[in-house]
Design an enzyme around this catalytic site. Structure first.
Site, short mmCIF file in Angstrom:
data_model
loop_
_atom_site.label_atom_id
_atom_site.label_comp_id
_atom_site.label_asym_id
_atom_site.label_seq_id
_atom_site.Cartn_x
_atom_site.Cartn_y
_atom_site.Cartn_z
N PHE A 75 0.95 -1.30 -0.05
CA PHE A 75 0.10 -0.07 -0.06
C PHE A 75 1.02 1.21 -0.08
CE2 PHE A 75 -2.73 -3.25 2.04
CZ PHE A 75 -3.98 -2.99 1.26
N PHE A 132 3.14 1.35 4.08
CA PHE A 132 3.21 0.05 4.55
C PHE A 132 2.79 -1.31 3.60
CE2 PHE A 132 -1.54 0.41 5.39
CZ PHE A 132 -1.91 -1.24 5.23
N GLU A 164 1.38 -5.32 3.58
CA GLU A 164 0.64 -6.42 4.23
C GLU A 164 1.01 -7.62 3.85
OE1 GLU A 164 -3.98 -8.15 4.88
OE2 GLU A 164 -3.45 -6.69 3.36
N ILE A 165 1.84 -8.36 4.83
CA ILE A 165 2.12 -9.81 4.49
C ILE A 165 0.78 -10.65 4.68
CG2 ILE A 165 3.59 -11.72 5.17
CD1 ILE A 165 5.69 -9.49 6.09
N VAL A 166 0.53 -11.39 3.87
CA VAL A 166 -0.68 -12.12 3.67
C VAL A 166 -0.40 -13.78 4.13
CG1 VAL A 166 -2.77 -13.02 2.54
CG2 VAL A 166 -1.79 -10.85 2.06
N CYS A 181 3.22 -16.76 4.38
CA CYS A 181 4.46 -16.95 4.41
C CYS A 181 4.69 -18.25 4.89
CB CYS A 181 5.06 -16.14 5.35
SG CYS A 181 7.21 -16.10 5.70
N LEU A 230 3.23 -4.94 8.11
CA LEU A 230 2.27 -5.50 8.89
C LEU A 230 1.53 -6.80 8.71
CD1 LEU A 230 -0.09 -2.09 9.31
CD2 LEU A 230 1.42 -3.23 10.98
N ILE A 246 -6.00 -3.42 5.79
CA ILE A 246 -5.41 -4.59 5.90
C ILE A 246 -6.50 -5.72 6.16
CG2 ILE A 246 -5.16 -4.06 8.39
CD1 ILE A 246 -2.52 -5.89 8.33
N TYR A 286 -8.15 -11.23 10.43
CA TYR A 286 -8.38 -12.78 10.68
C TYR A 286 -8.79 -12.84 11.97
CZ TYR A 286 -6.19 -13.01 6.11
OH TYR A 286 -5.74 -12.76 4.78
#
Length: 810
Positions: free
Chosen positions: A536, A541, A543-545, A547, A579, A610, A613
């Site tokens: 973004f 920042f 966003e790590i979805v 890994c 994030l 973001i 979850y």
């Protein structure tokens, strides 16, 4: 406000003496006639067409109040009745039974568990394919917490209200949306999970800039030349418009088919936006089991341009009809509304309007500028002097500072320069050469390295090109080569296998989404790991979805090196924050990679962007633009080896061995540091601290004198150039989520009122309120904002004024 569908309520008096219409949703297949009858009986509060007439403002509020009252009544039921209510929507736990909800026996089917009826655990289900007792439907619910039980009951009530509305609404598009949300909540109740809306509708916000930002930019763009009073009026007009928009019921697509101004593409786009509005804004206002978004914060120019004509006409009519209800001092809002709507319409039609440019930002932001205009307290001469001081400070000049401050500053700088003597260059070079030679000559260390970092072997593989790192992603605007597609498919399999709790469809959706990219770890032309992320850039920042690294390649340092590559990739593109929502198994990994649960970003920066979850922890990592993360560990280890060599060299120079201290055994509690034998010989120097002249505390015991002193300090603080953000309370209209974060607000106006009432009997009370102003500001705002800097500057000024009066002892 006219137009769209309304969420209707289960027909029930507020006192709870209702019929068994609550079973309609649970028993829709077997008692459709009863459900229809119940739906018909609920029409007393809504129009039969499924639309809300331009009626009383209290309708929406009263509906929300009735829903909340019913929920509260259900939450207060005995546990046995709560379980009975849940059983109607809970699958039978008997092996092989497919019943999805307990049905009330025939003789009790007209009794309601929300009033006096409480079935026995042994009562059998009326469903012919089940016939199992009630306890078979609730055996898995007896151990859940009261909060979880209330959440499930709240979702059930929302689901029943949706079902009743679905029976009444005539528009097919709206009915389909209600049915989708009904099934979503039904599935969430069965699985006891939080309702999350996923699919082709996308995630809010849907357009940038949003309507709120554009409207406030319009006020600055068009009316910044007005005097503060007139500018404040136009700001109130803009907020009134946004409030009207957020409570506006949009017409269904079918109702707009006769609109000749709509092209086929416009009608198709409006249908999508109407569905988004129902799912994310309108229905969640009545069903708090779903996350709600404000219309003006998630939609942009496209939707507003489509509905503006009808909405503006209704707003004008509403202003005329309710003019007499407005207070005298607020009637200027009614007068200025047509002028404002005309200006907004003109900007909507202009293709090159700056307010709809996502990069357009009023200088220092409109809210900041608006507050400043109210506080023009400093004369031009003072401003010029401040500017000169700022210029001179860049040259580190102390001209213009008070003499006592200048002396302290000079002494402090001299002490620092004396105590920070650097090591001679030749000494450092000798240590570096020694470290380098020891690594070359020590063969055993080469074969069996001591404390080697986990990513060293990975970097060696990367240098030999045994492994490669590639950032890959899908695209709709240009062709994607076959190799990238194969890698994306392989990454999808890696994520699906390593993250079994995550739905495969969801993984596929994000991996192949054009807004997401994946950093792929390739070995022998096959992906063995990767990080799926979404940048973004406008928010600063990433966003790590997902890994993950394949099981066979774990514990080899690949995960660490992957993350380091992502950090360097982000820094190269000007992004300084990462994030992610980490589950309990991944928190340890992210902590090792520099992530923390302490979120340094202000919530408004990432909220709504973001993906959130359930049962996951939000973690944050701040990146330093000067660090090359893929080399960072090696650099630190090398520095550590050099320091160890310097210490060893210094140790070798100190030949004399001295006996230990015996004075403590003899009863001496402490000794001066400089008296330790041998300390000076190894280069230790006593720290020279500037002598600080303490001032005795001069707090008066006379309340009147104390109040006079406080009033003097408060007046000086108010007139300071950085006091403008704290002069009055923050309103929820200006900053909607402020009071979600700040539980104990404070401002200078409130302090003045407390001072007049005699609240500050001691300086501690006065200092505590002032400190709360600054701590609240620093808690809500990020360090790079002007608000944060104003808080720091004003706090220092406040402390100075308190010291001058002898009221500061810190």
């Amino acid at each position: 406000m006219s137009g769209g569908p309304a969420i209707t309520l289960k027909s029930q008096p507020i006192d709870g003496n209702n019929s068994n219409s609550g079973n309609a949703a649970a028993q829709q297949q077997q008692s459709g006639n009863n459900a229809a009858a119940a739906a018909s009986s609920s029409s007393s509060s809504q129009a039969s067409s499924g639309t809300v007439p331009p009626a009383q403002e209290g309708t929406r509020q009263s509906s929300l109040q009735r829903i909340q009252q019913r929920k509260q009544k259900v939450f207060n039921l005995p546990e046995a009745q709560k379980l009975a209510k849940l059983s109607m929507y809970s699958a039978c736990q008997f092996e092989g039974c497919r019943c999805t909800g307990w049905k009330t026996p025939q003789e009790n089917r007209h009794r309601d568990v929300e009033s006096s009826y409480c079935p026995e655990p042994s009562e059998e289900c009326r469903n012919a394919s089940c016939r199992h007792p009630l306890r078979s439907h609730i055996s898995h619910l007896t151990e859940i917490s009261r909060t979880s039980m209330d959440d499930l009951l709240g979702a059930i009530i929302d689901m029943e209200n949706l079902f009743m509305s679905m029976q009444r609404v005539e528009d097919e598009d709206t009915k389909k949306v209600y049915l989708y949300l009904f099934r979503l909540l039904r599935q969430c109740v069965l699985t006891r999970q939080q309702a999350v809306i996923r699919g082709p509708l996308g995630d809010p916000p849907f357009e940038s800039p949003c309507i709120t930002k554009a409207v406030l930019s319009l006020v600055f763009y068009k009316y910044n030349h007005l005097n503060p009073t007139e500018l404040q009026t136009m700001t109130e007009v803009a907020k009134t418009f946004l409030n009207f928009l957020n409570h506006y019921n949009f017409e269904s697509p079918s109702a707009r088919r006769g609109d000749a101004t709509l092209t086929h593409d416009d009608a198709s786009t409006y249908k999508i936006n109407y569905t988004r509005w129902l799912v994310f804004c309108h229905v969640p206002a009545f069903c708090n089991s779903l996350r709600q978004f404000e219309t003006s914060l998630v939609f942009g120019r496209t939707l507003l341009r489509t509905v503006f004509q009808n909405m503006s006409q209704q707003l004008k009519k509403k202003c005329i009809s309710e003019r007499d209800r407005f207070p005298e001092d607020k009637r200027s809002i009614i007068t200025q509304m047509p002028k404002f709507l005309e200006a907004l319409r003109a900007e909507l039609l202009k293709d090159d309007s700056p307010i709809w440019d996502s990069t357009y930002r009023p200088p220092n932001s409109f809210v900041m500028q608006q507050r400043k205009r109210h506080q023009e307290v400093a004369p031009p001469a003072t401003i010029s002097a401040a500017g000169a001081a700022a210029t001179s400070s860049s040259k580190r000049s102390t001209v213009g500072e008070p003499a006592h401050k200048r002396v302290k500053k000079e002494v402090a700088e001299r002490v620092v320069s004396e105590n920070l003597d650097d090591l001679p260059t030749d000494v450092v070079m000798r240590a570096m050469k020694s470290v380098s030679e020891s690594k070359t000559t020590n063969k055993s260390e080469i074969l069996f390295p001591v404390n080697v970092s986990r990513d060293e072997n990975v970097k060696a593989e990367e240098q030999k090109r045994a492994i490669e790192f590639h950032v890959v992603g899908n695209s709709l605007t240009k062709s994607v080569d076959k190799q990238t597609i194969l890698w994306l498919l392989g990454l999808q399999l890696v994520f699906a296998y390593q993250l079994p709790e995550m739905p495969r469809e969801y993984i596929s959706q994000l991996v192949f989404d054009t807004k997401h990219k994946t950093l792929a770890l390739i070995k022998e032309n096959q992906p063995i790991g990767g990080i799926c992320f979404r940048p973004f850039p406008t928010q600063g920042f990433t966003e790590i979805v997902f890994c993950a690294v394949t099981m066979a390649e774990q514990v080899k340092g690949y995960g660490t090196h992957l993350m380091n590559h992502l950090k360097d990739y982000s820094i190269q593109r000007g992004i300084k924050h990462l994030l992610t929502f980490a589950d309990c198994d991944a928190i340890g990994y992210f902590k090792k990679q520099g992530f923390s649960k302490d979120i340094k970003l202000a919530r408004p920066v990432y909220a709504g962007y973001i993906k959130e979850y359930d049962s996951a922890t939000l973690m944050h990592c701040e990146l330093h633009p000067s660090i090359v993360n893929t080399q960072f560990i090696a650099v630190i280890r090398n520095q550590s080896e050099i320091l160890k060599e310097l210490i060893a060299q210094r140790h070798n120079e100190v030949q004399k061995v001295r006996t230990g201290l015996t004075c403590f055994k003899e009863g001496l509690p402490s000794i001066p540091v400089e008296s330790i034998p041998g300390l000076r010989e190894i280069g230790w120097k006593p720290q020279m601290r500037p002598v600080r002249a303490s001032r005795p505390l001069e707090e008066s015991t006379d309340p009147e004198k104390l109040a006079t002193q406080f009033a003097s300090v408060l007046q000086s603080v108010r007139q300071h150039t950085t006091a403008w953000p704290f002069l009055r309370p923050v309103t929820a209209a200006e900053v909607p989520d402020y009071y979600d974060h700040i539980k104990y607000p404070m401002d200078l106006k409130t302090m003045g009122e407390r001072l007049k009432k005699g609240y500050y009997q001691t300086r501690r009370l006065f200092m505590a309120d002032m400190a709360r102003i600054f701590s609240n500001c620093r808690f809500y705002n990020s360090p790079d904002t002007e608000y944060y800097r104003c808080a720091n500057s004003l706090e220092r000024y406040f402390q100075t004024k308190m010291r001058e009066l002898g009221l500061w002892d810190k």
